[in-house]
Design an enzyme around this catalytic site. Structure first.
Site, PDB file in Angstrom:
ATOM      1  N   GLY A 228      12.106 149.745 115.062  1.00  0.00           N
ATOM      2  CA  GLY A 228      13.260 150.648 115.117  1.00  0.00           C
ATOM      3  C   GLY A 228      14.441 150.077 115.881  1.00  0.00           C
TER       4      GLY A 228
ATOM      5  CG  ASP B 134      20.280 146.007 117.219  1.00  0.00           C
ATOM      6  OD1 ASP B 134      19.210 145.822 117.838  1.00  0.00           O
ATOM      7  OD2 ASP B 134      20.587 145.374 116.189  1.00  0.00           O
TER       8      ASP B 134
ATOM      9  NE  ARG C 237      17.188 144.615 115.940  1.00  0.00           N
ATOM     10  CZ  ARG C 237      17.433 144.446 114.654  1.00  0.00           C
ATOM     11  NH1 ARG C 237      16.482 144.041 113.847  1.00  0.00           N
ATOM     12  NH2 ARG C 237      18.643 144.673 114.183  1.00  0.00           N
TER      13      ARG C 237
END
Ligand SMILES: [Zn+2]
Length: 228
Positions: free
Chosen positions: A124, A157, A159
């Site tokens: 996710g 985001d 990540r």
């Protein structure tokens, strides 16, 4: 926490400071077969010393050793994709996103030219599986994929690709051709010292179910996508 850098990571422990380098822990050959019948073999590598302590994998595909040698001799850099885990898309074939078709496409393209696929345990866009499913519910109420992440208390985001740089360094890949439509992956990897010599786009896997999701990727985070 001590900031002392050590060349050799201590025995596996969740509380050791982030090491600068990682080493290959095991490599095992795994025959892959996808739902559509495509098959190939992968050298699946595990690591010691990845920054976040998670069980990320690097898959060496096709003649990846030859691709590395050619790269060191000044030839083309190996094709490489960092793929973030998507349980619903990768395993169950969810059509809410394009992860499954992107993974399938990437494995074949990389196997063809020789290179690597990093399979990253950051579901996710880094928020986790339950939060992703919560965000899906909000998308059904009208938010786009990024607005929904923010509504459940996360960034667009989350990540981080530090472990990709570690894994590539561990196998001796200092330059790559990046198979991705995501400009943030290229920017982060460059910042981590990986030479991204080209960004190779993936195909657009557009369906009625994922059209809004792909449009948000294009419009909010600048993914290189041409949607009809
Ligand atoms: Zn997905």
């Amino acid at each position: 926490m001590s900031a002392t850098a050590t060349a050799m990571p201590a025995a596996a422990s969740a509380v050791t400071p982030a090491p600068k380098s990682a080493t290959v822990r095991t490599s095992v050959r795994v025959p892959l077969r996808f739902a559509d019948g495509y098959s190939t073999d992968a050298d699946v590598m595990t690591f010691i010393g990845l920054v976040d302590g998670k069980e990320h994998l690097l898959l060496g595909l096709g003649d990846w050793r030859v691709a590395l040698e050619e790269s060191r001799d000044g030839g083309e850099a190996p094709l490489m994709r960092p793929h973030s885990e998507c349980l619903t898309g990768d395993v169950f074939g969810s059509e809410r996103c394009d992860c499954g078709p992107q993974l399938r496409e990437a494995v074949e393209r990389i196997a063809h030219s020789g290179g690597f696929l990093a399979y990253l345990r950051q579901e996710g866009r880094g928020i986790g599986l339950y939060a992703k499913l919560d965000a899906y519910a909000l998308q059904d109420a009208g938010l786009d994929t990024y607005e929904a992440n923010r509504a459940v208390g996360h960034a667009d985001d989350e990540r981080d690709y530090s472990m990709v740089a570690q894994m590539l360094a561990a196998v001796g890949a200092d330059r790559i051709r990046l198979l991705s439509n995501n400009p943030d992956k290229a920017a982060q990897l460059e910042g981590l010292g990986v030479r991204v010599e080209a960004q190779v786009p993936t195909a657009v896997h557009l369906t009625a179910a994922n059209a809004r999701y792909l449009a948000a990727k294009r419009d909010v985070t600048g993914h290189l996508l041409e949607l009809a």
